[in-house]
Design a protein around this motif. Structure first.
Motif, PDB file in Angstrom:
ATOM      1  N   MET A 144       0.830  -1.200   0.000  1.00 51.53           N
ATOM      2  CA  MET A 144       0.000   0.000   0.000  1.00 51.53           C
ATOM      3  C   MET A 144       0.870   1.257   0.000  1.00 51.53           C
ATOM      4  N   GLN A 145       1.939   1.233   0.766  1.00 52.02           N
ATOM      5  CA  GLN A 145       2.835   2.384   0.779  1.00 52.02           C
ATOM      6  C   GLN A 145       3.454   2.610  -0.592  1.00 52.02           C
ATOM      7  N   GLN A 146       3.878   1.535  -1.235  1.00 50.58           N
ATOM      8  CA  GLN A 146       4.441   1.663  -2.573  1.00 50.58           C
ATOM      9  C   GLN A 146       3.400   2.168  -3.564  1.00 50.58           C
ATOM     10  N   SER A 147       2.170   1.711  -3.413  1.00 53.14           N
ATOM     11  CA  SER A 147       1.098   2.169  -4.297  1.00 53.14           C
ATOM     12  C   SER A 147       0.833   3.655  -4.131  1.00 53.14           C
ATOM     13  N   GLN A 148       0.796   4.121  -2.878  1.00 55.96           N
ATOM     14  CA  GLN A 148       0.562   5.537  -2.629  1.00 55.96           C
ATOM     15  C   GLN A 148       1.704   6.393  -3.169  1.00 55.96           C
ATOM     16  N   ARG A 149       2.938   5.916  -3.017  1.00 60.57           N
ATOM     17  CA  ARG A 149       4.076   6.673  -3.541  1.00 60.57           C
ATOM     18  C   ARG A 149       4.055   6.705  -5.066  1.00 60.57           C
ATOM     19  N   ALA A 150       3.673   5.581  -5.675  1.00 62.26           N
ATOM     20  CA  ALA A 150       3.573   5.555  -7.137  1.00 62.26           C
ATOM     21  C   ALA A 150       2.489   6.511  -7.623  1.00 62.26           C
ATOM     22  N   GLN A 151       1.357   6.523  -6.925  1.00 66.63           N
ATOM     23  CA  GLN A 151       0.282   7.438  -7.315  1.00 66.63           C
ATOM     24  C   GLN A 151       0.714   8.883  -7.126  1.00 66.63           C
TER      25      GLN A 151
END
Length: 236
Positions: A201-208
């Motif tokens: 989830m953290q990686q997803s938020q950073r990618a977004q």
């Protein structure tokens, strides 16, 4: 470059323990304790109605097998219908007030985040892309609302499991204990999945945030480029 290249944490990111996060979240929900209490009551009643209905149906079928009577069948159907209607009402109240409480909390969270952003010096935005900051204020807070909603649904399922466990012990203690031996395995799998899901989830938020930053900087850059293209016409 790896697939996660450029998705490291920002320098201004902070790490919190689970207990610190719970205390910070509880502070936002404290002004809405009335709604939270009502939602908790409705979740409990919904779980009880969902548990009592199949038990009542099974007992009614056993009674009809030994003594088939139309009056008993109609009574059973009426009780099941009432329980279904009550479950729908309880769930409606739960969804309505839960959405209100979560919406108010997300609004307060976004306001606090916006105030924190406005207190930053302009040099802060020279170092960090403004699109990432906007993503933190909008997308991440919306993800928080989704997490709270899923947590409430999870609590309702836990209440349902608790009621079913009590019923199991009243029926057959040995089979109930055998079933509960799977509990530690389920909890262990959930903890492992929690760690993996949190990282993903953290990686997803950073990618977004990276995508939002790129789009915003590109769009704003187009406006600047258009102004430069019209510079000669403006002078003329």
């Amino acid at each position: 470059m790896s697939i996660m290249g450029g998705l490291n944490a920002e320098e201004y990111d902070r790490s919190y323990s689970d207990w610190q996060l719970v205390r910070r979240i509880a502070a936002y929900f404290r002004p809405h304790m009335g709604k939270v209490g009502l939602v908790t009551l409705m979740v409990t009643l919904t779980s009880l109605a969902a548990t009592v209905t199949p038990i009542l149906i099974s007992r009614g079928i056993d009674s009809l097998a030994g003594n088939p009577q139309l009056q008993l069948l109609l009574t059973l159907a009426a009780v099941v219908t009432v329980l279904g209607a009550l479950g729908w009402v309880f769930n409606f109240i739960h969804q309505r007030f839960s959405a209100r409480a979560v919406g108010d909390v997300v609004l307060a969270l976004r306001e606090d985040a916006f105030r924190a952003v406005m207190r930053r010096d302009l040099s802060f935005y020279d170092q960090y892309a403004s699109g990432r900051i906007v993503s933190r204020v909008t997308s991440d807070t919306q993800d928080f609302a989704t997490v709270v909603t899923l947590t409430v649904d999870l609590l309702s399922q836990l209440v349902l499991v608790g009621v079913i466990t009590i019923v199991m012990f009243t029926q057959n203690t040995r089979l109930a204990l055998i079933t509960l031996t799977l509990g530690p395995i389920v909890v262990l799998i959930a903890l492992v999945f929690r760690r993996l899901a949190r990282r993903a989830m953290q990686q997803s938020q950073r990618a977004q945030a990276t995508v939002n930053a790129t789009i915003q900087e590109t769009i704003s850059g187009i406006a600047v480029a258009k102004n430069f293209r019209q510079e000669a016409a403006i002078y003329d």
